[in-house]
Design a protein around this motif. Structure first.
Motif, PDB file in Angstrom:
ATOM      1  N   LYS A   1      57.184 -51.054 -40.989  1.00  0.00           N
ATOM      2  CA  LYS A   1      58.510 -51.663 -40.858  1.00  0.00           C
ATOM      3  C   LYS A   1      59.192 -51.325 -39.543  1.00  0.00           C
ATOM      4  N   TYR A   2      58.463 -50.687 -38.626  1.00  0.00           N
ATOM      5  CA  TYR A   2      59.068 -50.273 -37.358  1.00  0.00           C
ATOM      6  C   TYR A   2      59.443 -51.498 -36.539  1.00  0.00           C
ATOM      7  N   GLN A   3      60.691 -51.623 -36.191  1.00  0.00           N
ATOM      8  CA  GLN A   3      61.248 -52.711 -35.394  1.00  0.00           C
ATOM      9  C   GLN A   3      60.930 -54.080 -35.988  1.00  0.00           C
ATOM     10  N   ARG A   4      61.003 -54.181 -37.307  1.00  0.00           N
ATOM     11  CA  ARG A   4      60.706 -55.451 -37.949  1.00  0.00           C
ATOM     12  C   ARG A   4      61.773 -56.495 -37.637  1.00  0.00           C
ATOM     13  N   ASN A   5      63.028 -56.127 -37.709  1.00  0.00           N
ATOM     14  CA  ASN A   5      64.123 -57.059 -37.447  1.00  0.00           C
ATOM     15  C   ASN A   5      64.980 -56.532 -36.310  1.00  0.00           C
TER      16      ASN A   5
ATOM     17  N   ILE B   1      51.810 -42.758 -41.847  1.00  0.00           N
ATOM     18  CA  ILE B   1      52.936 -42.937 -40.931  1.00  0.00           C
ATOM     19  C   ILE B   1      54.087 -43.503 -41.748  1.00  0.00           C
ATOM     20  N   HIS B   2      55.239 -42.872 -41.664  1.00  0.00           N
ATOM     21  CA  HIS B   2      56.403 -43.372 -42.394  1.00  0.00           C
ATOM     22  C   HIS B   2      56.721 -44.787 -41.907  1.00  0.00           C
ATOM     23  N   PRO B   3      57.118 -45.680 -42.802  1.00  0.00           N
ATOM     24  CA  PRO B   3      57.312 -47.088 -42.441  1.00  0.00           C
ATOM     25  C   PRO B   3      58.267 -47.328 -41.284  1.00  0.00           C
ATOM     26  N   TYR B   4      59.329 -46.549 -41.165  1.00  0.00           N
ATOM     27  CA  TYR B   4      60.320 -46.804 -40.124  1.00  0.00           C
ATOM     28  C   TYR B   4      60.067 -46.026 -38.832  1.00  0.00           C
ATOM     29  N   ARG B   5      58.989 -45.262 -38.765  1.00  0.00           N
ATOM     30  CA  ARG B   5      58.636 -44.527 -37.556  1.00  0.00           C
ATOM     31  C   ARG B   5      57.754 -45.402 -36.663  1.00  0.00           C
ATOM     32  N   PRO B   6      57.639 -45.112 -35.373  1.00  0.00           N
ATOM     33  CA  PRO B   6      56.761 -45.903 -34.497  1.00  0.00           C
ATOM     34  C   PRO B   6      55.336 -45.940 -35.040  1.00  0.00           C
ATOM     35  N   GLY B   7      54.814 -47.147 -35.158  1.00  0.00           N
ATOM     36  CA  GLY B   7      53.482 -47.337 -35.732  1.00  0.00           C
ATOM     37  C   GLY B   7      53.512 -47.658 -37.209  1.00  0.00           C
ATOM     38  N   GLY B   8      54.686 -47.509 -37.847  1.00  0.00           N
ATOM     39  CA  GLY B   8      54.817 -47.801 -39.270  1.00  0.00           C
ATOM     40  C   GLY B   8      54.921 -49.299 -39.516  1.00  0.00           C
TER      41      GLY B   8
END
Length: 116
Positions: A86-90, A77-84
């Motif tokens: 980094k998704y919604q980190r900040n 899963i790409h880090p910035y996609r849902p479930g990644g």
């Protein structure tokens, strides 16, 4: 002119894309994945000339069953996609969330210096 509908083309393209993504999930190295992707592409192109509707339906059913059988238990899963990771980190705070002002932080009109 093709004998198959646009919906059929979309379904086959979706199967092709799913096959590539699934092979990428199992790949250890991108160069090895590229070899596998080339084989998948050759197989799809070899079957692209098939015009018998029953044979095409059987091929589509076979590919779908193979995709289900080889599904990866932990897909990439790409880090910035849902479930990644980094998704919604900040994520910025919700607009309804505001800090309450403490009484000691309020300024009275006498505290404000006017510049006349």
């Amino acid at each position: 002119m093709s004998t198959f509908s646009a919906a059929h083309r979309r379904r086959v393209c979706s199967l092709y894309r799913r096959a590539l993504k699934l092979s990428y999930n199992w790949a250890v190295d991108r160069r090895l994945w590229r070899l596998k992707a080339t084989r998948i592409q050759a197989e799809f192109r070899r079957n692209a000339v098939e015009t018998n509707a029953k044979r095409v339906a059987a091929l589509v059913a076979h590919v779908e069953s193979e995709l289900e059988r080889h599904a990866h238990p932990d897909p990439y899963i790409h880090p910035y996609r849902p479930g990644g990771s980094k998704y919604q980190r900040n994520v910025p705070p919700d607009a309804s969330f505001t800090f309450k002002e403490y009484p000691s932080e309020r300024h009275s009109p006498a505290d404000v210096i006017s510049r006349d």
